[in-house]
Design a protein around this motif. Structure first.
Motif, PDB file in Angstrom:
ATOM      1  N   UNK A   1      53.796 -17.900  34.015  1.00 21.02           N
ATOM      2  CA  UNK A   1      53.622 -18.082  32.574  1.00 21.02           C
ATOM      3  C   UNK A   1      54.583 -17.172  31.803  1.00 21.02           C
ATOM      4  N   UNK A   2      54.978 -17.618  30.629  1.00 18.65           N
ATOM      5  CA  UNK A   2      55.964 -16.889  29.835  1.00 18.65           C
ATOM      6  C   UNK A   2      55.435 -16.715  28.408  1.00 18.65           C
ATOM      7  N   UNK A   3      55.258 -15.465  27.988  1.00 12.65           N
ATOM      8  CA  UNK A   3      54.857 -15.168  26.614  1.00 12.65           C
ATOM      9  C   UNK A   3      56.001 -15.518  25.672  1.00 12.65           C
TER      10      UNK A   3
ATOM     11  N   UNK B   1      64.904 -24.686   9.533  1.00  7.27           N
ATOM     12  CA  UNK B   1      63.808 -25.598   9.805  1.00  7.27           C
ATOM     13  C   UNK B   1      63.716 -26.094  11.230  1.00  7.27           C
ATOM     14  N   UNK B   2      64.575 -25.557  12.124  1.00  6.11           N
ATOM     15  CA  UNK B   2      64.553 -25.991  13.511  1.00  6.11           C
ATOM     16  C   UNK B   2      63.431 -25.286  14.277  1.00  6.11           C
ATOM     17  N   UNK B   3      62.664 -26.052  15.031  1.00  2.67           N
ATOM     18  CA  UNK B   3      61.602 -25.514  15.874  1.00  2.67           C
ATOM     19  C   UNK B   3      62.233 -24.730  17.028  1.00  2.67           C
ATOM     20  N   UNK B   4      61.633 -23.589  17.386  1.00  2.00           N
ATOM     21  CA  UNK B   4      62.170 -22.809  18.502  1.00  2.00           C
ATOM     22  C   UNK B   4      61.068 -22.031  19.199  1.00  2.00           C
ATOM     23  N   UNK B   5      61.389 -21.593  20.413  1.00  4.94           N
ATOM     24  CA  UNK B   5      60.580 -20.642  21.167  1.00  4.94           C
ATOM     25  C   UNK B   5      61.442 -19.413  21.383  1.00  4.94           C
ATOM     26  N   UNK B   6      60.878 -18.231  21.201  1.00  2.71           N
ATOM     27  CA  UNK B   6      61.576 -16.971  21.417  1.00  2.71           C
ATOM     28  C   UNK B   6      60.837 -16.206  22.512  1.00  2.71           C
ATOM     29  N   UNK B   7      61.575 -15.735  23.503  1.00  5.94           N
ATOM     30  CA  UNK B   7      60.997 -14.923  24.566  1.00  5.94           C
ATOM     31  C   UNK B   7      61.743 -13.599  24.607  1.00  5.94           C
ATOM     32  N   UNK B   8      61.127 -12.588  25.199  1.00  3.82           N
ATOM     33  CA  UNK B   8      61.749 -11.263  25.295  1.00  3.82           C
ATOM     34  C   UNK B   8      61.866 -10.877  26.772  1.00  3.82           C
ATOM     35  N   UNK B   9      62.985 -10.287  27.112  1.00  2.34           N
ATOM     36  CA  UNK B   9      63.288  -9.913  28.494  1.00  2.34           C
ATOM     37  C   UNK B   9      63.811  -8.483  28.525  1.00  2.34           C
TER      38      UNK B   9
ATOM     39  N   UNK C   1      66.168  -9.493  35.346  1.00  5.76           N
ATOM     40  CA  UNK C   1      65.528  -9.463  34.050  1.00  5.76           C
ATOM     41  C   UNK C   1      64.059  -9.829  34.230  1.00  5.76           C
ATOM     42  N   UNK C   2      63.234  -9.146  33.474  1.00  5.85           N
ATOM     43  CA  UNK C   2      61.802  -9.411  33.538  1.00  5.85           C
ATOM     44  C   UNK C   2      61.294  -9.821  32.164  1.00  5.85           C
ATOM     45  N   UNK C   3      60.567 -10.951  32.069  1.00  7.23           N
ATOM     46  CA  UNK C   3      60.006 -11.334  30.779  1.00  7.23           C
ATOM     47  C   UNK C   3      58.877 -10.390  30.410  1.00  7.23           C
ATOM     48  N   UNK C   4      58.772 -10.103  29.110  1.00 11.10           N
ATOM     49  CA  UNK C   4      57.732  -9.181  28.644  1.00 11.10           C
ATOM     50  C   UNK C   4      56.950  -9.805  27.493  1.00 11.10           C
ATOM     51  N   UNK C   5      55.764  -9.276  27.262  1.00 10.74           N
ATOM     52  CA  UNK C   5      54.992  -9.620  26.080  1.00 10.74           C
ATOM     53  C   UNK C   5      55.578  -8.805  24.924  1.00 10.74           C
ATOM     54  N   UNK C   6      55.490  -9.299  23.712  1.00  6.79           N
ATOM     55  CA  UNK C   6      55.993  -8.575  22.549  1.00  6.79           C
ATOM     56  C   UNK C   6      55.072  -8.868  21.371  1.00  6.79           C
ATOM     57  N   UNK C   7      55.098  -8.026  20.332  1.00  4.77           N
ATOM     58  CA  UNK C   7      54.101  -8.126  19.252  1.00  4.77           C
ATOM     59  C   UNK C   7      54.019  -9.501  18.592  1.00  4.77           C
ATOM     60  N   UNK C   8      55.110 -10.221  18.496  1.00  3.98           N
ATOM     61  CA  UNK C   8      55.108 -11.512  17.809  1.00  3.98           C
ATOM     62  C   UNK C   8      54.621 -12.672  18.686  1.00  3.98           C
ATOM     63  N   UNK C   9      54.318 -12.427  19.951  1.00  5.19           N
ATOM     64  CA  UNK C   9      53.864 -13.489  20.851  1.00  5.19           C
ATOM     65  C   UNK C   9      52.705 -14.257  20.222  1.00  5.19           C
ATOM     66  N   UNK C  10      52.842 -15.587  20.181  1.00  5.13           N
ATOM     67  CA  UNK C  10      51.749 -16.408  19.658  1.00  5.13           C
ATOM     68  C   UNK C  10      51.440 -17.615  20.548  1.00  5.13           C
ATOM     69  N   UNK C  11      52.092 -17.672  21.726  1.00  6.80           N
ATOM     70  CA  UNK C  11      51.852 -18.767  22.670  1.00  6.80           C
ATOM     71  C   UNK C  11      52.246 -18.305  24.070  1.00  6.80           C
ATOM     72  N   UNK C  12      51.597 -18.858  25.064  1.00  3.52           N
ATOM     73  CA  UNK C  12      51.991 -18.617  26.453  1.00  3.52           C
ATOM     74  C   UNK C  12      52.433 -19.958  27.021  1.00  3.52           C
TER      75      UNK C  12
END
Length: 88
Positions: free
Chosen positions: A26-28, A37-45, A1-12
Motif C-alpha cells: 500500500x502507498x500513502x 484543475x488536473x487530478x493528481x496523486x502525490x506520494x513522498x519518498x 527509495x522508501x515511500x513514507x506517510x506525510x501530513x497531507x496524506x488523505x488516501x492509501x
C-alpha cells in the motif's frame, strides 16, 4: 527509495488485484487537483544511504511505471519553506 506517510496524506493506494503483497505494498498519498484543475496523486519518498550516494555522485534517479499506460509525471524535491523545487 522508501515511500513514507506525510501530513497531507488523505488516501492509501492499494496494490493491483493481480499482484501479491510481496510484489506491491500500500502507498500513502495525497489526492487532489492542481492549480490547472488536473487530478493528481502525490506520494513522498525518502532516499536511503545508497540512494543519497548515487544522487550525490550525479547518477540519475529512475522512475518505473508498471502497467500499459504512461501518465504525465513529475518528480521534485521541496525546499526549506516547503516550496516545490521544480520549473513548474
Amino acid at each position: 527509495m522508501l515511500p513514507i506517510d506525510f501530513p497531507e496524506t488523505n488516501i492509501v493506494l492499494g496494490k493491483p488485484n493481480d499482484m501479491t503483497d510481496e510484489q506491491c505494498m500500500p502507498l500513502n498519498a495525497y489526492q487532489g487537483h492542481d492549480d490547472d484543475g488536473f487530478h493528481f496523486f502525490l506520494t513522498a519518498w525518502v532516499p536511503n544511504k545508497e540512494d543519497l550516494e548515487a544522487l550525490n555522485a550525479g547518477r540519475p534517479l529512475f522512475l518505473k511505471v508498471v502497467g500499459n499506460g504512461f501518465p504525465p509525471l513529475a518528480m521534485y524535491t521541496m525546499d526549506v519553506q516547503n516550496q516545490c523545487n521544480s520549473p513548474r
